[in-house]
Design a protein around this motif. Structure first.
Motif, PDB file in Angstrom:
ATOM      1  N   LEU A   1      33.883  40.973  35.448  1.00  0.00           N
ATOM      2  CA  LEU A   1      33.590  40.066  36.669  1.00  0.00           C
ATOM      3  C   LEU A   1      32.560  40.666  37.615  1.00  0.00           C
ATOM      4  O   LEU A   1      33.183  41.528  38.177  1.00  0.00           O
TER       5      LEU A   1
ATOM      6  N   MET B   1      34.267  37.811  42.616  1.00  0.00           N
ATOM      7  CA  MET B   1      35.715  38.162  43.362  1.00  0.00           C
ATOM      8  C   MET B   1      36.356  37.139  43.971  1.00  0.00           C
ATOM      9  O   MET B   1      35.532  36.860  44.892  1.00  0.00           O
TER      10      MET B   1
ATOM     11  N   ARG C   1      37.910  46.670  42.638  1.00  0.00           N
ATOM     12  CA  ARG C   1      37.938  45.243  42.070  1.00  0.00           C
ATOM     13  C   ARG C   1      36.576  44.657  41.893  1.00  0.00           C
ATOM     14  O   ARG C   1      35.643  45.151  42.946  1.00  0.00           O
ATOM     15  N   PRO C   2      36.142  43.581  41.171  1.00  0.00           N
ATOM     16  CA  PRO C   2      37.214  43.242  40.219  1.00  0.00           C
ATOM     17  C   PRO C   2      37.525  44.356  39.098  1.00  0.00           C
ATOM     18  O   PRO C   2      36.707  45.257  38.858  1.00  0.00           O
TER      19      PRO C   2
ATOM     20  N   LYS D   1      44.552  43.324  31.296  1.00  0.00           N
ATOM     21  CA  LYS D   1      43.814  43.470  32.814  1.00  0.00           C
ATOM     22  C   LYS D   1      44.211  44.862  33.258  1.00  0.00           C
ATOM     23  O   LYS D   1      45.438  44.944  33.591  1.00  0.00           O
TER      24      LYS D   1
ATOM     25  N   CYS E   1      44.778  39.405  40.788  1.00  0.00           N
ATOM     26  CA  CYS E   1      44.982  39.856  39.215  1.00  0.00           C
ATOM     27  C   CYS E   1      44.859  38.668  38.362  1.00  0.00           C
ATOM     28  O   CYS E   1      43.873  38.646  37.425  1.00  0.00           O
TER      29      CYS E   1
ATOM     30  N   GLU F   1      41.437  36.629  38.949  1.00  0.00           N
ATOM     31  CA  GLU F   1      40.359  37.373  38.127  1.00  0.00           C
ATOM     32  C   GLU F   1      40.460  37.151  36.675  1.00  0.00           C
ATOM     33  O   GLU F   1      39.296  36.889  36.020  1.00  0.00           O
TER      34      GLU F   1
ATOM     35  N   LYS G   1      39.199  33.833  35.783  1.00  0.00           N
ATOM     36  CA  LYS G   1      37.571  33.743  35.477  1.00  0.00           C
ATOM     37  C   LYS G   1      37.144  34.392  34.504  1.00  0.00           C
ATOM     38  O   LYS G   1      36.183  34.098  33.872  1.00  0.00           O
ATOM     39  N   GLN G   2      37.629  35.718  34.098  1.00  0.00           N
ATOM     40  CA  GLN G   2      37.013  36.367  32.988  1.00  0.00           C
ATOM     41  C   GLN G   2      37.254  35.801  31.853  1.00  0.00           C
ATOM     42  O   GLN G   2      36.449  35.942  30.852  1.00  0.00           O
TER      43      GLN G   2
END
Lengths: 448, 448
Positions: B7, B12, B77-78, B100, B240, B243, B246-247
């Motif tokens: 990402l 983020m 992060r991400p 993840k 967590c 993200e 979105k991923q």
């Protein structure tokens, strides 16, 4: 501006850069240790696979990375390039500092970059087992990991003092499926002879190399693998610099300084070699090698032919050396305790294209502590030298200049060293001129 | 298809997701341990900063992440979402497995996700020092790291048996600048009393909590911080799952199963909570909590009010519990040895929205070994439970389904556990029904 510059996986380089054909002065050939004549490729066949020997001497500028190697690389590559903004602020510098983070690999360092292809080439040539030595343990871990990925057996001769001091390193090698013997071991004639002479011998890297080479040379299904110094190792490591080049381009940056720590030289060479053509074309970019004052090969050694190991079993190679019998002080950056350096790197130092600086271990641990408390990550003691070098470079740099250093590994398995440092138990080591002059007398005299 | 789904930093999440207002059945309130009346926010003020107390009870669905917290998050992060293709192949499954990877944080686990905001909120309210307990050491490391980033002092009471068994964990906490005391210590009245009674006491998490709370309650400039269980901790960990959402969207995937290991429940909740609204809206996604058979809170415990610690100092909270005096067997996943679980997670288990499974430590280490030898990375013993759960889920899944698990931490500081496992020295633990029935008798009887 983002903190982490992430190269998309599809942009990962698919070729390594070979600097050999671009050297202003050709590399001096390795010599047979007996005859002092240039070594022929077939002399290396008992211990290395053919593909690796070919790469060692290749005149081609670009070498394709095999797809099965790319496939394993993708487990952790491309690695991030990170802007060390909090470190910059703590230093109060106006230049920009980036670090290429190779500690994110499964083995925790840049070493898998060469372990993976070396194991792959052995596999396709039918080799069943690979023997190697390890000192600090990073290389043994990487080779055991790579052997596990391709289903080969792995035998690691680990210097006995490290074997006893770093049980976690040994455990990790074993968890990947490798077998580990404390060197000197009873598995080789070299080891047996040493144990007979001195049952309490603590071992040395030179001795462990001799054991691993003997193991490979005396078993048909077994080859030997080296984690630094040789051309093919530096070749494989160029993926670091090639990625860095693309990552800097993504954000419109050009490097003014490339900095790395040097033991055998592979991580630093992997970073800067892809930028060598620019430098040769007249672009302003400086390459700065950082070594420990306790093992000042590039800064105080002679550039001449010498053996790669204490036992004089390896070919003679032309490099900066402190003499093959030089025993560096027991500093905690075990990976930087080597009497010589990669011939390719030394060639460029001799040409004045690479500069070298040496620092004491205490000031390097101070730099590591500053890095830890600003950037958050715990560096390996070896890597702390690159950090120290980058900090000093950044302090000298002009506003707006770009300093890039290679973060070669994490220090999570080196916490005993940090304990010693934080507990005030570390000292510095530096040798008087006479000590080095004396050690250099062991080098063979070769007419060139 | 790329192996790693990265990402971009600008994507983020800048808000945490608070599941409290979305629960089908409201959370049972925490009760005063003496009066059994619902706790008022001001009762928590001696030990927690106001902003944290507000988050603990917030009715808002989204809470902005402060910029200084985002700034430290950006150090790691991400985090990557990684397709475990080589693991899929080894298992011969036709579903897709992703993990993840929260092990990439400086402290090596998901714990900094909450340590960073907790320290930040303490800092802006003028707190100078934070006290906490640590068992396995992950939480102490994360809090020491976060305190270092914001310039606060950090005091960690580390269960004595871990303090002695895990010297590297202690070293890392100290390297970040934290001070570590073996608990029971002579720094608190609780510790002194225990040492007087039993000078060789090995300590327990319950005791260490009592010492840290006493330290915070008796020093004006000091607060206490907890690394799991509470609502605000789960809130911070939702980064967590946000993200991950979105991923997965980046590659056009939807999760069918979200899997995580559960000690207090924060890493698993952080992964699945952001997907709760989908599930409540009727979408097919299953949440699977994995715990050790040696501490089977969700699978064999009662859902009722109990104390959070052995010494009965904490408020009463409604959760799945084995009884606050339950002493789980000394399995190597120290982070999963807790008699209760996060009330928010338990609420959803009670609603049938979260499923739970328990596994033995040996089969979890087997899963970790398979992961290590296919994906390359060494998981923490806690994380090995998530891997085992993901493997079993994948074996049951239909072709084309998507299994996502949270890789909560690396095992580089747990190599002694791998030594024991590879050396055949580990055994499984499981309790007879009577043992658990007996332990549950210690729970207070609360009229609801």
């Amino acid at each position: 501006m983002e903190t982490k510059i992430l190269l998309p996986e599809r942009e990962m380089p698919t070729r390594w850069y070979n600097a050999l054909p671009d050297l202003p002065t050709p590399l001096a050939p390795p010599l047979d240790p007996q005859t002092h004549k240039p070594l022929t490729p077939d002399q290396l066949e008992p211990i290395f696979p053919k593909a690796v020997i070919e790469q060692e001497l290749s005149p081609k500028n670009w070498i394709d990375i095999p797809e099965p190697v790319l496939d394993i690389y993708r487990l952790y590559r491309p690695t991030p390039l990170i802007r060390a903004k909090r470190l910059e602020e703590a230093l109060g510098v106006k230049c920009r500092i980036y670090y290429k983070n190779e500690s994110v690999s499964p083995a925790g360092s840049h070493k898998p970059n060469t372990a993976i292809p070396q194991v792959y080439y052995n596999k396709i040539e039918g080799v069943k087992r690979i023997a190697t030595e390890t000192g600090a343990g990073q290389w043994g871990t990487a080779l055991s990991f790579a052997c596990g990925m391709f289903g080969l057996s792995c035998t690691v001769y680990m210097v006995k003092v490290s074997y006893n001091q770093k049980p976690y390193r040994r455990s990790l090698i074993q968890a990947y499926g490798g077998e580990v013997f404390a060197s000197p071991s009873d598995k080789t004639r070299t080891g047996q002879a040493m144990l007979e002479k001195d049952p309490d011998c603590a071992g040395s890297l030179g001795l462990a190399i001799s054991e691993a080479v003997e193991d490979a040379a005396t078993h048909d299904d077994t080859k030997y693998s080296l984690g630094s110094v040789l051309n093919h190792v530096l070749l494989h490591q160029t993926i670091c610099g090639l990625e860095t080049e693309k990552q800097l381009a993504m954000i419109g940056e050009k490097p003014d300084y490339l900095v790395g720590c040097v033991g055998g030289g592979s991580n630093f060479a992997g970073l800067f070699l892809p930028f060598l053509p620019r430098r040769l074309a007249g672009e302003k970019v400086r390459f700065i090698a950082i070594e420990p004052k306790a093992c000042p090969t590039l800064t105080r050694g002679d550039f001449r032919y010498d053996y790669g190991d204490v036992a004089r079993l390896t070919p003679l190679i032309k490099m900066h050396t402190l003499g093959h019998s030089f025993m560096p002080a027991p500093i905690h950056a075990g990976g930087l305790r080597y009497h010589g350096d990669a011939p390719l790197l030394c060639n460029l130092v001799a040409e004045g294209l690479v500069e070298a600086e040496a620092y004491h271990q205490l000031e390097c641990f101070d730099a590591a502590k500053l890095f830890l408390r600003t950037e958050g990550f715990l560096p390996a003691p070896e890597t702390s030298h690159a950090i120290k070098g980058a900090i000093e470079t950044a302090k000298r740099a002009k506003p707006g200049e770009v300093v890039v250093f290679l973060y070669s590994g994490h220090g999570l398995l080196d916490l005993a060293s940090y304990d010693a440092y934080l507990g005030g138990k570390l000292t510095n080591f530096e040798y008087p001129e006479e000590h080095i002059t004396e050690a250099l007398k062991a080098c063979p005299v070769i007419e060139e």
